[in-house]
Structure formats: structure tokens, C-alpha cells
Write a protein that holds these residues in place. Structure first.
Motif, PDB file in Angstrom:
ATOM      1  N   GLU A   1       0.828  -1.206   0.000  1.00 29.24           N
ATOM      2  CA  GLU A   1       0.000   0.000   0.000  1.00 29.24           C
ATOM      3  C   GLU A   1       0.864   1.259   0.000  1.00 29.24           C
ATOM      4  OE1 GLU A   1      -2.557  -0.507   3.334  1.00 29.24           O
ATOM      5  OE2 GLU A   1      -3.838  -1.989   2.331  1.00 29.24           O
ATOM      6  N   ASP A   2       1.984   1.228   0.729  1.00 29.29           N
ATOM      7  CA  ASP A   2       2.874   2.387   0.779  1.00 29.29           C
ATOM      8  C   ASP A   2       3.476   2.688  -0.595  1.00 29.29           C
ATOM      9  OD1 ASP A   2       2.389   2.634   3.476  1.00 29.29           O
ATOM     10  OD2 ASP A   2       4.257   1.678   4.109  1.00 29.29           O
ATOM     11  N   VAL A   3       3.940   1.633  -1.290  1.00 27.39           N
ATOM     12  CA  VAL A   3       4.520   1.830  -2.619  1.00 27.39           C
ATOM     13  C   VAL A   3       3.447   2.264  -3.606  1.00 27.39           C
ATOM     14  CG1 VAL A   3       5.642   0.669  -4.566  1.00 27.39           C
ATOM     15  CG2 VAL A   3       6.451   0.267  -2.236  1.00 27.39           C
ATOM     16  N   LEU A   4       2.303   1.618  -3.551  1.00 26.96           N
ATOM     17  CA  LEU A   4       1.223   1.927  -4.480  1.00 26.96           C
ATOM     18  C   LEU A   4       0.810   3.398  -4.386  1.00 26.96           C
ATOM     19  CD1 LEU A   4      -0.684   0.658  -6.584  1.00 26.96           C
ATOM     20  CD2 LEU A   4      -2.264   0.157  -4.715  1.00 26.96           C
ATOM     21  N   ALA A   5       0.787   3.920  -3.173  1.00 24.21           N
ATOM     22  CA  ALA A   5       0.397   5.315  -2.990  1.00 24.21           C
ATOM     23  C   ALA A   5       1.385   6.270  -3.659  1.00 24.21           C
ATOM     24  CB  ALA A   5       0.299   5.623  -1.498  1.00 24.21           C
ATOM     25  N   GLN A   6       2.648   5.850  -3.805  1.00 25.07           N
ATOM     26  CA  GLN A   6       3.666   6.717  -4.392  1.00 25.07           C
ATOM     27  C   GLN A   6       3.676   6.688  -5.919  1.00 25.07           C
ATOM     28  OE1 GLN A   6       7.622   6.754  -2.150  1.00 25.07           O
ATOM     29  NE2 GLN A   6       6.700   4.860  -1.354  1.00 25.07           N
ATOM     30  N   VAL A   7       3.215   5.590  -6.512  1.00 21.12           N
ATOM     31  CA  VAL A   7       3.312   5.464  -7.968  1.00 21.12           C
ATOM     32  C   VAL A   7       1.976   5.604  -8.687  1.00 21.12           C
ATOM     33  CG1 VAL A   7       5.400   4.048  -7.879  1.00 21.12           C
ATOM     34  CG2 VAL A   7       3.148   2.935  -7.874  1.00 21.12           C
ATOM     35  N   ALA A   8       0.882   5.307  -8.002  1.00 17.73           N
ATOM     36  CA  ALA A   8      -0.426   5.355  -8.658  1.00 17.73           C
ATOM     37  C   ALA A   8      -0.714   6.778  -9.138  1.00 17.73           C
ATOM     38  CB  ALA A   8      -1.512   4.893  -7.699  1.00 17.73           C
ATOM     39  N   GLY A   9      -1.119   6.896 -10.378  1.00 14.06           N
ATOM     40  CA  GLY A   9      -1.439   8.194 -10.945  1.00 14.06           C
ATOM     41  C   GLY A   9      -0.275   8.901 -11.602  1.00 14.06           C
ATOM     42  N   ALA A  10       0.941   8.358 -11.484  1.00 13.26           N
ATOM     43  CA  ALA A  10       2.104   8.982 -12.128  1.00 13.26           C
ATOM     44  C   ALA A  10       2.005   8.832 -13.638  1.00 13.26           C
ATOM     45  CB  ALA A  10       3.398   8.360 -11.623  1.00 13.26           C
ATOM     46  N   ASP A  11       2.328   9.890 -14.349  1.00 12.38           N
ATOM     47  CA  ASP A  11       2.346   9.826 -15.809  1.00 12.38           C
ATOM     48  C   ASP A  11       3.579   9.103 -16.326  1.00 12.38           C
ATOM     49  OD1 ASP A  11      -0.044  11.300 -16.142  1.00 12.38           O
ATOM     50  OD2 ASP A  11       1.057  13.183 -15.886  1.00 12.38           O
TER      51      ASP A  11
END
Length: 314
Positions: A130-140
Motif C-alpha cells: 500500500e505504501d509503494v502503491l500510494a507513491q506510484v499510482a497516478g504517475a504519468d
């Protein structure tokens, strides 16, 4: 059998949370029979509606299993698939989850990897995902670099990031076991990546480096003869799709403290990145190919829209 049983209990009870009123099928092959039987033994103690199916090992990762195996997976509430060749990216696995089955594949699993990779607290692994996902989700744009020479940029586009937490409690859920990764099938990728960790058919790479060039989402150069031969063979069936840049994954399993030469385990190691060639239809892409070849990169730096992300470490 004691160590196998402990790992099987983690899989059946913590990861899959099998209920007494649910049906369960274990599908395995001749080379993974002891692991299949350990899972069957534990599952059958929870649910009387538990079966085991065994078939000859397939020739290639991503190859479809026999029709009776596919049908049994689709009909069950829960499936577990410890097999020599991966069922993760097959239509059979996808159809089972679409029908509401939840399950886990254990591709290429060995007894050592089974006992090591499932000696973990999967609730902790879920938090790291969840911690990693929050950092990469939505990145172009996601860029990966390494001292070995990797410099490659991925554009996820409209495709969704996924986390493989090992917690498979809801209908249709799916995970590899051992688990622990965040991944996406990018719409585009360009650059160079250098595999210096683990890759089939070589296992763990001790000082060897495998170089891949990528342009417009397709691999255009493979330095290794054996891997290049596998992709060329697949291209005879599906053409250019065999060279598809299929996946960017980030390992989050802090219980994996060193690479052992198993792609299944090593791609989950916290602080690593893996990049795959071939099929991505099972993970959010649109390419059907008869192979999915993961290569693990050690000590990467990952940037999401120019910001370095914090990777979990063992």
C-alpha cells in the motif's frame, strides 16, 4: 512434511482464508506433487469439499492447462496452483477469477522457496504494498535507473497499478505466492534495462548482466542468446507481440533477504524491480503471448514523475 505443512497452513489459512463451507481445488503437476499434497492436506482439514488434480508439467510459462484443470478452477470457490510452469497469465486463471473464484498460483515453486517465502507476515507485506502503491499510482511517468546501466522510462497511461499482497479473501481476488509486489502493464516504455539479479533460464546471475533495449513498448535487442531464442520461438506464433514490454514490478516482501535464483521468490524481494517481456493480458494489458519472462534488477532507483520513491528494504 512438517515445514511444508507450516507453509501450507499460512497459504490456506492466512492468505486464502478458506472457509469450511467453501469448495477448494489444488491443481499441481508431477514435479510439484509434494507441495500440492501438503496444501491439499491442510485444505481438506478445513473444507470437506476439497479436491486435488495432477497433470504432466507444461512446456512453457503461460501455456494453458488441460481443459479439466481449467474447468475445476472456474467451478471452485478457492484454487491453489503449485506448478512447474506458471498459470498466472493464462486464460484459465483469468476465467476462474472472472467467475468469482479467488486463488493463488505458485509458479516454479520449490520446497525451499515454499517454506522460505511463506515464512512471513502477510499483513506487514500488504502495508508495504500500500505504501509503494500510494507513491506510484497516478504517475504519468516512472523511470528506473541502476548503476549496472539501466535507464528506462515507463508510461502507464490509462492502465491500473496492482498490488500483489498475498491476502486473497474476496471473490475474484488473485495473487502469486510467495507474494509481495506492486506492478503495472505500461502502455509505453523506452530505454535500456540490465538484469543483474535473476532471470530464467539462468537463475541467479553471479556477475553476469543481461542487457535489453526497448523502443515504443517493444524489446528491440536482447543480449542473451537463450532468452532471445525463447522470444524468437514465441514470435513464430504471435509475431511482434512476443517482444511486448509487459510489466514493471516493484518488490515489497521484506522477508526475502537475498536472491536465491527463483524468479517467483526473487521478484518479490523488497527493494528490487522486475521487468517482463511477453504476455500482459492477465495483468491489465492487451497482449496475448505464450510467454512471460521476468528479469530482476538489483539496487534500483525509481522515480515517479521525477520524484524518487521510498522503496521498502529487507
Amino acid at each position: 512434511m512438517t515445514d511444508l505443512r507450516t507453509a501450507a497452513e499460512t497459504a490456506v489459512e492466512q492468505c486464502l482464508a478458506l472457509g469450511a463451507d467453501e469448495s477448494c481445488v489444488v491443481v499441481t503437476d508431477d514435479k510439484r506433487q509434494p507441495i500440492g499434497e501438503a496444501l491439499y492436506e491442510v485444505a481438506s482439514e478445513v473444507s470437506e469439499d476439497t479436491t486435488i488434480l495432477r497433470y504432466p508439467p507444461l512446456d512453457q510459462h503461460g501455456e494453458e492447462p488441460p481443459a479439466p484443470v481449467a474447468a475445476a478452477m472456474e467451478a471452485a470457490d478457492v484454487f491453489l496452483a503449485p506448478t512447474t510452469k506458471s498459470l498466472s497469465h493464462t486464460r484459465a486463471r483469468g476465467a476462474a477469477c472472472d467467475a468469482g473464484a479467488r486463488g493463488a498460483t505458485l509458479p516454479g515453486i520449490t520446497e525451499d522457496v515454499f517454506t522460505t517465502g511463506l515464512d512471513a507476515d502477510y499483513e506487514t507485506i500488504r502495508q508495504h504494498c500500500e505504501d509503494v502503491l500510494a507513491q506510484v499510482a497516478g504517475a504519468d511517468e516512472v523511470r528506473v535507473t541502476t548503476d549496472a546501466g539501466t535507464d528506462i522510462t515507463f508510461e502507464p497511461g490509462a492502465r491500473e497499478w496492482h498490488d500483489d499482497t498475498g491476502i486473497v479473501h474476496d471473490a475474484g481476488d488473485f495473487s502469486n505466492l510467495p507474494a509481495g509486489e506492486v506492478f503495472v502493464s505500461p502502455e509505453d516504455a523506452n530505454g535500456t534495462y540490465v538484469v543483474d539479479g535473476t532471470m530464467r533460464p539462468h537463475g541467479r546471475l553471479d556477475g553476469e548482466e543481461l542487457r535489453f533495449e526497448v523502443e515504443d513498448g517493444f524489446v528491440t535487442h536482447i543480449s542473451d542468446d537463450e532468452i532471445r531464442g525463447q522470444v524468437e520461438t514465441a514470435s513464430e506464433e504471435v509475431g511482434r507481440d512476443a517482444y511486448n514490454l509487459a510489466e514493471l514490478g516493484i518488490g515489497t516482501n521484506v522477508a526475502v533477504t537475498e536472491l536465491v535464483g527463483s524468479v517467483l521468490l526473487d521478484e518479490k524481494a523488497a527493494g528490487t524491480v522486475h521487468i517482463a517481456i511477453g504476455d500482459d493480458a492477465g495483468i491489465g494489458g492487451d497482449t496475448d503471448a505464450p510467454l512471460h519472462l521476468d528479469g530482476i534488477l538489483k539496487d534500483p532507483t525509481v522515480f515517479a514523475d521525477g520524484e524518487e520513491i521510498d522503496l521498502p528494504t529487507a
